[in-house]
Write a protein that holds these residues in place. Structure first.
Motif, PDB file in Angstrom:
ATOM      1  N   PHE A 111       0.926  -1.230  -0.054  1.00  0.00           N
ATOM      2  CA  PHE A 111       0.115   0.012  -0.112  1.00  0.00           C
ATOM      3  C   PHE A 111       0.921   1.436   0.016  1.00  0.00           C
ATOM      4  O   PHE A 111       0.734   2.272  -0.671  1.00  0.00           O
ATOM      5  N   GLU A 112       1.905   1.383   0.862  1.00  0.00           N
ATOM      6  CA  GLU A 112       2.757   2.231   1.114  1.00  0.00           C
ATOM      7  C   GLU A 112       3.370   2.668  -0.267  1.00  0.00           C
ATOM      8  O   GLU A 112       3.451   3.818  -0.571  1.00  0.00           O
ATOM      9  N   ALA A 113       4.094   1.526  -0.839  1.00  0.00           N
ATOM     10  CA  ALA A 113       4.725   1.832  -2.285  1.00  0.00           C
ATOM     11  C   ALA A 113       3.811   2.258  -3.256  1.00  0.00           C
ATOM     12  O   ALA A 113       4.292   3.227  -4.312  1.00  0.00           O
ATOM     13  N   ALA A 114       2.362   1.857  -3.180  1.00  0.00           N
ATOM     14  CA  ALA A 114       1.542   2.294  -4.177  1.00  0.00           C
ATOM     15  C   ALA A 114       0.927   3.794  -3.800  1.00  0.00           C
ATOM     16  O   ALA A 114       0.289   4.244  -4.855  1.00  0.00           O
ATOM     17  N   GLY A 115       1.150   4.221  -2.748  1.00  0.00           N
ATOM     18  CA  GLY A 115       0.635   5.611  -2.283  1.00  0.00           C
ATOM     19  C   GLY A 115      -0.800   5.480  -2.078  1.00  0.00           C
ATOM     20  O   GLY A 115      -1.351   6.391  -1.990  1.00  0.00           O
ATOM     21  N   VAL A 116      -1.270   4.242  -1.588  1.00  0.00           N
ATOM     22  CA  VAL A 116      -2.599   4.163  -1.220  1.00  0.00           C
ATOM     23  C   VAL A 116      -2.786   4.188   0.347  1.00  0.00           C
ATOM     24  O   VAL A 116      -1.977   3.587   1.110  1.00  0.00           O
ATOM     25  N   PHE A 117      -3.813   4.943   0.751  1.00  0.00           N
ATOM     26  CA  PHE A 117      -3.838   5.313   2.163  1.00  0.00           C
ATOM     27  C   PHE A 117      -5.196   4.331   2.511  1.00  0.00           C
ATOM     28  O   PHE A 117      -6.248   4.255   1.827  1.00  0.00           O
ATOM     29  N   VAL A 118      -4.979   3.440   3.601  1.00  0.00           N
ATOM     30  CA  VAL A 118      -6.144   2.260   3.787  1.00  0.00           C
ATOM     31  C   VAL A 118      -6.509   2.408   5.243  1.00  0.00           C
ATOM     32  O   VAL A 118      -6.088   2.633   6.079  1.00  0.00           O
ATOM     33  N   VAL A 119      -8.073   2.588   5.017  1.00  0.00           N
ATOM     34  CA  VAL A 119      -8.832   2.808   6.181  1.00  0.00           C
ATOM     35  C   VAL A 119      -9.605   1.487   6.494  1.00  0.00           C
ATOM     36  O   VAL A 119     -10.295   1.187   5.462  1.00  0.00           O
ATOM     37  N   ARG A 138      -9.376   9.079  -6.178  1.00  0.00           N
ATOM     38  CA  ARG A 138      -9.807   7.557  -6.668  1.00  0.00           C
ATOM     39  C   ARG A 138      -9.718   6.838  -5.474  1.00  0.00           C
ATOM     40  O   ARG A 138      -8.901   6.636  -4.734  1.00  0.00           O
ATOM     41  N   VAL A 139     -10.923   6.252  -5.345  1.00  0.00           N
ATOM     42  CA  VAL A 139     -11.222   5.453  -4.013  1.00  0.00           C
ATOM     43  C   VAL A 139     -11.842   4.061  -4.564  1.00  0.00           C
ATOM     44  O   VAL A 139     -12.322   3.950  -5.437  1.00  0.00           O
ATOM     45  N   GLU A 153      -5.228  -2.527  -9.604  1.00  0.00           N
ATOM     46  CA  GLU A 153      -3.985  -1.764  -9.745  1.00  0.00           C
ATOM     47  C   GLU A 153      -4.034  -0.792  -8.542  1.00  0.00           C
ATOM     48  O   GLU A 153      -4.426   0.191  -8.568  1.00  0.00           O
ATOM     49  N   LEU A 154      -3.218  -1.131  -7.551  1.00  0.00           N
ATOM     50  CA  LEU A 154      -3.064  -0.299  -6.281  1.00  0.00           C
ATOM     51  C   LEU A 154      -2.590   1.278  -6.550  1.00  0.00           C
ATOM     52  O   LEU A 154      -3.174   2.028  -6.150  1.00  0.00           O
TER      53      LEU A 154
END
Lengths: 231, 120
Positions: free
Chosen positions: A29-37, A64-65, A112-113
């Motif tokens: 997630f970090e590498a793809a820049g996605v914040f996960v809640v 983009r969510v 695609e994350l």
């Protein structure tokens, strides 16, 4: 012929497999820049309603969510959330009362994350079991609705203690059910001192801006400045 | 009720360990269980008995050591055991603390095994 039993030291976390998987998910997630809640609450606290509003608002503001949603038996929640136009996948757990990192990982196949800014994971409605399982999320949101009563945190201290923020939902009903808001704050602080508490009504929209603002500030504090915006 | 899946994880971990040590029979599995682990002891003991049936751990005991919640109190500059997991405050000075030092454990500590000796 056999020897006496001997004690062999093992010293490993029982949920080691889940924890390792969650760690690798977090790195992805970090590498793809996605914040996960992730969202946890008892059944009927309003996770899906709040998530539907959240997805719609974030999309309207150009983010983009996507969402993964856990449920024991039905795909109703995914159908509801799909109205927001966000990509949504249902994780039907069968008899399993919680999501684990492996279910999350398998559900991500085909996505695609790097095309996402924010991913929401709605856990199965349950205030007990999800507390043990790390899903690789950045933020764990625990919801409690005013109809459940202000002592929910005292009844389920573990889940409140593992959460990062508490959201009191259905505030439009607070007066009708004589909800003790001050008592609720006090109980939350008692089981998790210092935790931020927000209150809202997904139905009327009261408090929604503050909630979205909070999410965005948490995303930005992960140095993702500019990636996510709220209008 | 996720204790059954926890019990299965314990059985997998303990079986792997026993096999890798050449153990044939496991007499007991020792576990540390924190008050904040989210796992209910009685439900786990029940699940363990059910889930070990037909495995190499059948008949083994699950020995659980309860771990109370210990927080770090920055006022006292000391570790303190909570009086209740409903009250995250120092039992001595009353200061609030979310700094959990112990109490989240769900740890497979040790196994008691009996090795089979080759009869020459």
């Amino acid at each position: 012929m056999s020897s006496q039993p001997r004690l062999v030291e093992v010293r490993q976390n029982v949920l080691k497999q889940n924890d390792l998987l969650a760690r690798s998910l977090r790195q992805r997630f970090e590498a793809a820049g996605v914040f996960v809640v992730s969202l946890v609450s008892s059944p009927g606290s309003g996770k899906t309603t709040l998530l539907e509003k959240t997805l719609t608002r974030l999309i309207d503001n150009g983010n983009r969510v996507a969402a993964l949603v856990g449920d024991l038996a039905t795909e109703n929640d995914a159908a509801r959330l799909a109205r927001s136009q966000a990509p949504v996948k249902q994780i039907v757990t069968g008899t399993v009362c919680h999501l684990d990192a492996d279910m999350v990982q398998r559900s991500l196949e085909g996505w695609e994350l790097k095309d996402l800014d924010c991913l929401f994971i709605e856990n199965v409605g349950n205030l007990v079991c999800p507390s043990s399982y790390d899903l690789g999320e950045n933020l764990r949101v625990v919801l409690m609705s005013v109809t459940e009563g202000e002592d929910k945190p005292l009844k389920y201290p573990t889940i409140f203690n593992t959460a990062d923020v508490a959201v009191i939902t259905k505030m439009d009903l607070a007066e009708a059910v004589e909800f003790d808001l001050a008592g609720a704050y006090e109980n939350i602080q008692s089981v998790r001192p210092g935790m931020e508490v927000l209150q809202l009504s997904a139905k009327t929209g009261d408090g929604l801006n503050e909630y979205l603002g909070f999410l965005v500030s948490r995303m930005e504090s992960r140095s993702l400045v500019g990636k996510v915006s709220v209008g | 009720m996720h204790e059954l899946s926890i019990a299965i994880s314990i059985i997998e971990g303990a079986s792997q360990e026993a096999l890798s040590r050449g153990g044939a029979q496991v007499h007991a599995v020792h576990l540390k269980l924190g008050a904040l682990s989210g796992v209910v002891k009685d439900a786990l003991l029940f699940s363990y008995e059910v889930a070990t049936n037909g495995t190499m751990l059948e008949g083994s005991r699950l020995v659980i050591e309860d771990v109370p919640v210990v927080i770090y109190c920055s006022e006292c500059q000391a570790e303190r055991r909570l009086k209740s997991i409903q009250q995250f405050c120092c039992p001595v000075c009353g200061a609030l603390s979310s700094d959990v030092v112990r109490g989240r454990e769900l740890e497979l500590v040790a196994i008691e095994i009996e090795e089979v000796e080759e009869i020459v």
